[in-house]
Motif scaffolding. Sequence first.
Motif, PDB file in Angstrom:
ATOM      1  N   UNK A  19      40.703  46.735  95.255  1.00 53.11           N
ATOM      2  CA  UNK A  19      41.899  46.795  94.351  1.00 53.11           C
ATOM      3  C   UNK A  19      42.848  45.695  94.801  1.00 53.11           C
ATOM      4  N   UNK A  20      43.173  45.471  96.138  1.00 56.50           N
ATOM      5  CA  UNK A  20      44.100  44.525  96.480  1.00 56.50           C
ATOM      6  C   UNK A  20      43.715  43.090  96.097  1.00 56.50           C
ATOM      7  N   UNK A  22      41.680  42.316  93.538  1.00 55.54           N
ATOM      8  CA  UNK A  22      41.903  42.446  91.989  1.00 55.54           C
ATOM      9  C   UNK A  22      43.306  42.102  91.744  1.00 55.54           C
ATOM     10  N   UNK A  23      44.391  42.788  92.397  1.00 55.18           N
ATOM     11  CA  UNK A  23      45.718  42.587  92.111  1.00 55.18           C
ATOM     12  C   UNK A  23      46.093  40.971  92.388  1.00 55.18           C
ATOM     13  N   UNK A  24      45.677  40.456  93.494  1.00 53.91           N
ATOM     14  CA  UNK A  24      45.966  39.125  93.648  1.00 53.91           C
ATOM     15  C   UNK A  24      45.349  38.291  92.658  1.00 53.91           C
ATOM     16  N   UNK A  25      44.222  38.486  92.147  1.00 52.80           N
ATOM     17  CA  UNK A  25      43.696  37.548  90.948  1.00 52.80           C
ATOM     18  C   UNK A  25      44.371  37.579  89.815  1.00 52.80           C
ATOM     19  N   UNK A  26      45.124  38.553  89.626  1.00 51.54           N
ATOM     20  CA  UNK A  26      46.086  38.946  88.596  1.00 51.54           C
ATOM     21  C   UNK A  26      47.392  37.753  88.444  1.00 51.54           C
ATOM     22  N   UNK A  27      47.581  37.431  89.839  1.00 57.44           N
ATOM     23  CA  UNK A  27      48.695  36.339  89.879  1.00 57.44           C
ATOM     24  C   UNK A  27      48.398  35.031  89.902  1.00 57.44           C
ATOM     25  N   UNK A  28      47.184  34.752  89.634  1.00 62.44           N
ATOM     26  CA  UNK A  28      46.795  33.325  89.728  1.00 62.44           C
ATOM     27  C   UNK A  28      46.158  32.995  88.172  1.00 62.44           C
ATOM     28  N   UNK A 105      43.876  40.289 104.604  1.00 68.85           N
ATOM     29  CA  UNK A 105      43.936  39.081 103.619  1.00 68.85           C
ATOM     30  C   UNK A 105      45.472  38.989 102.914  1.00 68.85           C
ATOM     31  N   UNK A 106      46.113  37.770 103.365  1.00 70.09           N
ATOM     32  CA  UNK A 106      47.399  37.687 102.737  1.00 70.09           C
ATOM     33  C   UNK A 106      47.164  36.698 101.426  1.00 70.09           C
ATOM     34  N   UNK A 107      48.234  36.753 100.700  1.00 73.25           N
ATOM     35  CA  UNK A 107      48.066  36.062  99.340  1.00 73.25           C
ATOM     36  C   UNK A 107      48.127  34.717  99.571  1.00 73.25           C
ATOM     37  N   UNK A 108      48.835  34.020 100.558  1.00 72.92           N
ATOM     38  CA  UNK A 108      48.995  32.667 100.730  1.00 72.92           C
ATOM     39  C   UNK A 108      47.326  32.263 100.986  1.00 72.92           C
ATOM     40  N   UNK A 109      46.922  32.784 101.893  1.00 72.07           N
ATOM     41  CA  UNK A 109      45.130  32.085 102.154  1.00 72.07           C
ATOM     42  C   UNK A 109      44.448  32.316 100.870  1.00 72.07           C
ATOM     43  N   UNK A 110      44.727  33.480 100.268  1.00 75.41           N
ATOM     44  CA  UNK A 110      43.981  33.803  99.057  1.00 75.41           C
ATOM     45  C   UNK A 110      44.142  32.800  98.047  1.00 75.41           C
TER      46      UNK A 110
END
Length: 242
Positions: A19-20, A22-28, A105-110
Amino acid sequence: MEEIKMKCIIVDDEPMLRQHIAEMTEQIDFLDLVETFPSALAATSRLQQGDIDLIFLDINMPYLNGIDFLDSLENPPLCIFITAYSEYALEGFRLQAVDYLLKPIIFQRFYQASTKAYQLFVQRNKPLQESSPNDNMLFVRQGDAFVKISWTDILYAESMQNYTKLHFKERTITIHQTMLALEEALPGNHFFRIHKSYLVNVNHIDIITGGRVYIQEQELPISRTKREELLQNVVFKKLLSR
């Protein structure tokens, strides 16, 4: 021109982590999340459709781990490994993974890893006519003359103060240029400074182990400060050159 999106899937046995991610992919903007899966086995049939560009793949999963799963795929998509252990980076290099993300996993690295994958995806999908044989040529100074070479054939460069020794598969030449001048002239996405005395063509790296790099059976040292950067970035650079 409309931005091309990468179709991606997430394979991880931890529901909250899926889920985490998936939520990050939505921001890119350039990521198009198609589906998530709790195991490698569950993702197999979806991958067989052949339209997935990128997979976020956990390594430690029951029944079939991520490394064995990726190794079993005949035509695997681009892959970003997810792991709690940095020692898997070497295995990722063998399988030509784009990057690996350490938990948590932090968003910056993702975002950084996703951008690497997207740049590679775009590069692979460029029309063939956009590339030119002359893009590989470079003039280097030998004495009073300038000699044309193909930088793709350089295995590695060795600093000799005000001179630099270029090592090729079947010859070695000494040029009247400093390592710094040569490094500035070469494409940065293909060459990596592993040590103050060595600049390597990442496309020719055979093995990375401990504090050493092997190119054509030649052992070269990696400085302590460069090793982690090499492990994280050399896979992408190696893939981008293909």
